[in-house]
Motif scaffolding. Structure first.
Motif, short mmCIF file in Angstrom:
data_model
loop_
_atom_site.label_atom_id
_atom_site.label_comp_id
_atom_site.label_asym_id
_atom_site.label_seq_id
_atom_site.Cartn_x
_atom_site.Cartn_y
_atom_site.Cartn_z
N ALA A 9 0.84 -1.19 0.00
CA ALA A 9 0.00 0.00 0.00
C ALA A 9 0.88 1.24 0.00
CB ALA A 9 -0.93 -0.01 1.21
N GLY A 13 -0.89 5.88 -6.75
CA GLY A 13 -2.21 5.83 -7.40
C GLY A 13 -2.40 6.91 -8.45
N ARG A 15 -2.97 6.87 -11.57
CA ARG A 15 -4.05 6.70 -12.56
C ARG A 15 -5.44 6.94 -11.96
NH1 ARG A 15 -1.94 0.99 -14.67
NH2 ARG A 15 -1.13 1.01 -12.53
N GLN A 23 -5.60 3.35 -2.14
CA GLN A 23 -5.69 2.28 -1.14
C GLN A 23 -6.39 2.75 0.14
OE1 GLN A 23 -2.97 3.45 -2.60
NE2 GLN A 23 -1.18 3.55 -1.28
N ARG A 83 7.27 -0.45 -7.23
CA ARG A 83 6.59 -1.55 -6.53
C ARG A 83 7.60 -2.56 -6.02
NH1 ARG A 83 4.67 -6.60 -7.12
NH2 ARG A 83 2.56 -7.15 -6.47
N LYS A 215 -7.91 -5.10 -9.68
CA LYS A 215 -7.06 -4.13 -9.00
C LYS A 215 -7.70 -2.77 -9.20
CE LYS A 215 -2.82 -3.40 -10.54
NZ LYS A 215 -2.89 -2.03 -11.09
#
Ligand code: CTP
Ligand code: MG
Length: 233
Positions: A9, A13, A15, A23, A83, A215
């Protein structure tokens, strides 16, 4: 056999185009991350590592883990730029464990059944992932043109998480990759099965996930997620 789940997490984010990271956005009365934590809390895994952004560590500790009594979470660690940096930080924070499962915190619809079948698969394989056969025809498109033969759909699967591994095997492959990166190599991995394929020549078993194991990535996924929750009741 001991199993540790690493829940990611620490993404931005981008996009989702939202002020609050996806999250932590509210979905059906809870933050998105709540659902993945709940699924693993209620599963046979022994411990959970939550990886999040530097500025969200305290929020996660108090507003999520304490508030919802996630007793299996043994540490909250800071993620990294990519990531794979976040996964590596999670791997380094694991307690003694035989197996490790990596899960996107942005996938709220992971089920107990997926977790259990993944762990069972590790009796015979060093690595496995959940996925589903693609429904659409997939083409390689470059500047809006199709330049290559169309891959046969029967062989194409969309890969999801959780992805599960023999801990020592995944750690060894990650260490090789991080060393290569420290030496200046460009790293282009988007999931963890790629890491063991490339750095360990490991065969990855694919088991069935579900088409609802989406997702949360763009705003329409929040609407789809809300519908899934309503159907579940
Ligand atoms: N993730 C992470 N650390 C990063 C990047 C991603 O822990 N440096 C996590 C995300 O929080 C998410 C999961 O990895 O749970 C899958 O990544 P993705 O869907 O790409 O999330 P983001 O990177 O946050 O989104 P975007 O790519 O749109 O910026
Ligand atoms: Mg991303």
């Amino acid at each position: 056999m001991k199993t540790t789940a690493i829940i990611l997490a620490a993404g931005k984010g981008s996009r989702m185009h939202s002020k609050i990271e996806k999250q932590f956005m509210e979905l059906g009365g809870y933050p998105v991350i709540y659902y993945a934590l709940k699924a693993f809390e209620e599963s046979p895994v022994d411990s959970i590592i939550l990886v999040t952004g530097k500025n969200s560590v305290e929020y996660c500790r108090h507003e999520i883990i304490e508030k919802y009594h996630f007793t299996k979470v043994v540490s909250v660690v800071e993620g990294g730029e990519n990531r794979y940096d976040s996964v590596y930080n999670g791997l380094c924070a694991c307690p003694e464990t035989d197996y490790v499962m990596i899960h996107d915190g942005a996938r709220p619809f992971v089920t107990q059944d997926m977790v259990v079948r993944s762990i069972q698969t590790l009796a015979d394989y060093k690595a496995c992932t959940v996925g589903m056969p693609v429904k659409d025809t997939i083409k390689i498109v470059n500047e809006n043109r199709i330049g290559m033969a169309t891959p046969a759909r029967e062989y194409l699967w969309q890969i999801q998480t959780p992805q599960s591994f023999d801990y020592k095997c995944l750690m060894k492959c990650y260490q090789k990759m991080m060393k290569k990166r420290a030496d200046g190599a460009a790293i282009a991995v988007t999931d963890d099965t790629m890491v063991v394929e490339e750095y360990g020549k490991i065969q990855v078993k694919v088991i069935e996930g579900s088409y609802t194991n989406i997702k949360i990535t763009t705003p329409e996924d929040m609407r789809i997620g809300q519908e899934f929750l309503q159907k579940q009741g």
